[in-house]
Motif scaffolding. Structure first.
Motif, short mmCIF file in Angstrom:
data_model
loop_
_atom_site.label_atom_id
_atom_site.label_comp_id
_atom_site.label_asym_id
_atom_site.label_seq_id
_atom_site.Cartn_x
_atom_site.Cartn_y
_atom_site.Cartn_z
N VAL A 5 0.84 -1.19 0.00
CA VAL A 5 0.00 0.00 0.00
C VAL A 5 0.88 1.26 0.00
N MET A 6 1.97 1.21 0.77
CA MET A 6 2.86 2.38 0.80
C MET A 6 3.44 2.66 -0.58
N ILE A 7 3.92 1.59 -1.26
CA ILE A 7 4.52 1.80 -2.58
C ILE A 7 3.44 2.23 -3.57
N TYR A 8 2.28 1.59 -3.49
CA TYR A 8 1.22 1.92 -4.44
C TYR A 8 0.77 3.37 -4.27
N LEU A 9 0.72 3.83 -3.03
CA LEU A 9 0.32 5.22 -2.80
C LEU A 9 1.31 6.16 -3.48
N THR A 10 2.60 5.84 -3.35
CA THR A 10 3.62 6.63 -4.02
C THR A 10 3.42 6.60 -5.53
N VAL A 11 3.16 5.39 -6.07
CA VAL A 11 2.95 5.26 -7.51
C VAL A 11 1.75 6.10 -7.94
N LEU A 12 0.68 6.10 -7.12
CA LEU A 12 -0.50 6.89 -7.47
C LEU A 12 -0.17 8.38 -7.54
N GLY A 54 9.95 13.79 -18.74
CA GLY A 54 10.48 12.59 -18.09
C GLY A 54 9.37 11.61 -17.76
N LEU A 55 8.29 12.14 -17.20
CA LEU A 55 7.19 11.26 -16.81
C LEU A 55 6.54 10.62 -18.02
N ASP A 56 6.45 11.41 -19.10
CA ASP A 56 5.81 10.91 -20.31
C ASP A 56 6.52 9.66 -20.81
N LYS A 57 7.86 9.69 -20.71
CA LYS A 57 8.63 8.56 -21.22
C LYS A 57 8.58 7.36 -20.29
N THR A 58 8.46 7.61 -18.96
CA THR A 58 8.60 6.51 -18.00
C THR A 58 7.27 6.07 -17.41
N MET A 59 6.18 6.75 -17.78
CA MET A 59 4.93 6.49 -17.10
C MET A 59 4.49 5.03 -17.17
N PHE A 60 4.82 4.36 -18.29
CA PHE A 60 4.36 2.96 -18.43
C PHE A 60 4.90 2.08 -17.30
N ILE A 61 6.11 2.40 -16.83
CA ILE A 61 6.68 1.61 -15.72
C ILE A 61 5.78 1.70 -14.50
N PHE A 62 5.35 2.94 -14.20
CA PHE A 62 4.53 3.14 -13.00
C PHE A 62 3.14 2.56 -13.18
N ILE A 63 2.60 2.67 -14.40
CA ILE A 63 1.26 2.15 -14.62
C ILE A 63 1.23 0.65 -14.41
N ILE A 64 2.21 -0.06 -14.98
CA ILE A 64 2.23 -1.52 -14.80
C ILE A 64 2.47 -1.84 -13.32
N ALA A 65 3.41 -1.12 -12.70
CA ALA A 65 3.70 -1.36 -11.29
C ALA A 65 2.44 -1.18 -10.45
N GLY A 66 1.67 -0.15 -10.78
CA GLY A 66 0.44 0.12 -10.02
C GLY A 66 -0.52 -1.05 -10.11
N VAL A 67 -0.66 -1.61 -11.31
CA VAL A 67 -1.60 -2.72 -11.47
C VAL A 67 -1.10 -3.96 -10.73
N VAL A 68 0.22 -4.23 -10.84
CA VAL A 68 0.78 -5.40 -10.15
C VAL A 68 0.62 -5.24 -8.64
#
Lengths: 304, 413
Positions: B138-145, B184-198
């Motif tokens: 939950v802590m990591i996911y909150l950061t990802v959000l 920067g976010l535009d290029k890396t956002m997919f990492i966070f989106i997948i991480a969020g779902v996992v």
């Protein structure tokens, strides 16, 4: 003691190292020394001998610096009217169960933490504040505890109690098997004071033998069952009784360790971090495929 | 390409009668939170050694996490499955998830006896503890959000940075920083989106494992080794209904036309998911033969039947009907039932099913507990309204739309 903290330090640093390199498969192993020593101690409680003098309650309070009333006041038997449970100010209580027939005596049962061999609280605690020590005690480490009370949810005997009245540094309290006393070679306070020798302190294995000997010597006196021998994987405190244990309000529990299934599920989901990483890869793959497919569609649409 | 529908801030008057009512509830809640911090948990709650967990965990945390599932389900749908037509619902869902998880964290904090040690799990690990896993996820996911929300902040302020007073001279550099951040976010956002779902899949299921260790203390109707699977399935099934319900509410609140075609599309997906959830729930009941407990008449059996019938079977039937799928009212009623069902499921699992072996007084939440829970929900709604007014979250037609097939949202090219 210095040796102990050094070992803890080494474990912690090994864990941090493993965590950083991302290969830590079972940080569980780093939880405090949860070793099952074959010489671990226990207490055999013979409820057929107990007279309900409640001296153990007084001794327990005195040993743990909890405000105890005068020892005489513990002769008051009116407390037996209601069933009591250990709480944050009383780590052990004696309950009395009325005699069944005219020729029988009432049964008095001392209640405290059972000190499980595979404790649910140790498994559940979010910060590893509980530990099963070498001598059998399950103890609580106040420096780690965050007060989430998951141990209380997990405990099958409903033992840990919380200081709900305190806003700052509330503690989770339960019998600690007089860890500080036994460390110095002393007996647990309740065992020491008991005038009827209800409580026998010794190696758990020997206590089990002793219990079965007693049962076979006096089959009329005892039910043929040692409560705690197999319950939730075995407990350090063992009980003998002349009546069915469930009549004496011992919880009906299976022989599987209390944390069993939940640990199995947990380790299944996180087996070497493979499932989460595989899931990540799967989602990544699906995302990439879908994106490419969409782009191809766009290109085709543009060509037309 | 001209833009037809685009997320836009909604400049409206903030205070309405409802908002004032919610503010009062929020204020009372906050007063009780202070009482808890000053006088301790025992003063404000009905928690005891028999019932260590109450509605702050059962509703605020367990149901809160489940009802914030719209965030990861729409992220999976819009970004991973790449269904572009659903991009316009990802932002409100993301905001809900972000606010939802923030309040989950706050509820945990006030429920902790030693709230100031909330950081302990970060450095004190116990891998066998399910709660540890939930906490870390939950802590990591909150950061990802929060990271996923950043592009909305940069979009709002790029070219519009206007710092007050002396800070004015930094306007340019802040703007530059925002642009760099956005790139920067535009290029890396997919990492966070997948991480969020996992991360969501992990902790939504582990939230179910949480009560497995309570073993025989939990009523057999709910206590099952497949609790993590049931929790994950129910979280997935409540994600989209939550989005639909919110979207209809937001449209009403801001006088917008509901996005019926999109909501209908979402509605069509819900029935199959609900069906899978229902099959597992019934299958589990048949295999473990727990249906015998339904012949008893008590709180547990009644709550279980309500949860099953009103929360799963009825909305499943509703979502299968084409008429319901076409009507915003029908969709929102069916969605509400799913939300109610999952809410009740979490409440049942954490509170109704929990039967301590030695029970002196049954647990019922105190006035303080109820007001804190209600207050937190009120603050969430108030913040949602404020965020929707400040940031481009809700999509509205920019010019009278001729064909509604193309949508363009920054970062989703």
């Amino acid at each position: 003691m210095a040796n102990q903290s050094r070992r803890n330090f080494l474990k912690t640093s090994a864990l941090i190292g493993a965590g950083l390199t991302g290969v830590s498969s079972k940080p569980a192993k780093a939880a405090p020394n949860n070793i099952l020593d074959e010489n671990r101690m226990g207490v055999l409680v013979d409820t057929t001998v107990c007279i309900g003098c409640r001296k153990c309650e007084w001794a327990c309070k005195t040993a743990h610096n909890l405000s105890a009333q005068s020892i005489e006041s513990y002769n008051d038997r009116s407390v037996f009217k209601n069933m009591r449970r250990p709480d944050d100010k009383t780590l052990t209580v004696v309950n009395e169960y009325a005699a069944k027939g005219d020729d029988q005596f009432p049964v008095d049962v001392k209640v405290q933490c059972m000190h499980c061999d595979k404790p649910a609280c140790v498994s559940a605690c979010i910060v590893g504040a509980f530990s099963k020590e070498k001598n059998g005690s399950v103890i609580w480490n106040g420096d780690r505890c965050i007060g989430c009370r998951y141990c209380m949810v997990a405990c099958p005997f409903q033992v840990p109690a919380f200081e709900y009245g305190k806003a700052i540094q509330p503690e989770v309290r339960k019998c600690d098997f007089c860890f500080d006393r036994t460390k110095d070679g002393k007996l647990p306070a309740c065992v020491e004071i008991c005038p009827m020798e209800v409580l026998t302190y010794g190696r758990r294995e020997e206590l089990i033998d002793l219990a079965h000997q007693k049962i076979s010597l006096y089959p009329d006196r005892y039910v043929n069952n040692v409560y705690g021998e197999h319950e939730v994987g075995g407990t350090s405190w063992l009980y003998l009784a002349g009546r069915d244990f469930h009549e004496l309000q011992f919880p009906k529990l299976g022989t599987n360790p209390a944390p069993g299934v939940s640990e199995a599920i947990q380790h299944g989901i996180f087996a070497y971090f493979v499932p989460p990483i595989a899931l990540y890869a799967l989602f990544g793959g699906v995302m990439w495929l879908n994106k490419n497919r969409k782009q191809d569609e766009h290109k085709e649409a543009n060509h037309e | 390409m001209s833009e037809f529908i685009k997320p836009t801030p909604m400049p409206r008057k903030y205070f309405t009668p409802t908002v004032i009512f919610l503010s009062v509830i929020a204020l009372v809640g906050i007063i009780f939170v202070f009482a808890r911090l000053i006088f301790g948990i025992g003063t404000v709650t009905n928690l005891s050694n028999q019932y260590p967990w109450g509605i702050w965990i059962g509703i605020d945390v367990a149901a809160g996490v489940a009802l914030a599932a719209g965030g990861f389900t729409t992220a999976a749908l819009g970004h991973i499955m790449h269904k572009e037509e659903y991009h316009l619902i990802t932002r409100p869902a993301l905001l809900t998830a972000m606010l939802g998880y923030t309040f989950v964290a706050m509820s945990v904090a006030i429920d902790l006896g030693r709230y100031y040690y909330i950081w302990h799990p970060l450095i004190m690990w116990n891998g066998t503890s399910v709660l540890f896993e939930v906490g870390i996820c939950v802590m990591i996911y909150l950061t990802v959000l929060y990271i996923e929300f950043l592009p909305i902040v940069t979009e709002r302020f790029i070219g519009r940075v206007n710092l007050p007073g002396l800070l004015k001279k930094y306007n340019n550099s802040v703007d530059k920083f925002l642009r760099a951040l956005d790139r920067g976010l535009d290029k890396t956002m997919f990492i966070f989106i997948i991480a969020g779902v996992v991360l969501s899949c992990l902790h939504q299921s582990s939230l179910g494992t949480l009560m497995v260790i309570a073993g025989p203390k939990m009523h057999p109707l709910w206590q099952t080794p497949i609790l993590p699977l049931l929790f994950l399935l129910s979280a997935i099934s409540v994600g989209l209904p939550m989005v639909i319900f919110e979207s209809v509410l937001t449209s009403r609140s801001f006088d917008l036309k509901p996005e019926t075609p999109i909501l209908a599309g979402l509605g069509r997906m819900i029935a199959p998911i609900l069906f899978i959830y229902l099959s597992f729930k019934i299958g589990d009941m048949v295999i473990r033969q727990t249906f015998v407990y339904l012949t008893e008449f008590n709180t547990a059996s009644v709550m279980f039947v309500i949860e099953l019938v009103l929360g799963i079977i009825v909305p499943l039937r509703l979502f299968m009907s084409p008429q319901i799928q076409r009507s915003p009212l029908g969709l929102s009623i069916a969605s509400f039932l799913v939300i109610f069902g999952v809410f009740l499921n979490r409440l049942n699992n954490f509170i109704v099913a929990y039967t301590p072996p030695y029970q002196f007084t049954p647990y019922f939440p105190s006035v303080g507990e109820i007001f804190v829970t209600a207050g937190f929900i009120a603050i969430e709604v108030l913040l949602f309204r404020a965020f929707v007014m400040i940031f481009p979250i809700v999509s509205v037609p920019q010019i009278p739309a001729v064909h509604k097939t193309k949508f363009s949202i920054r970062g989703a090219k």
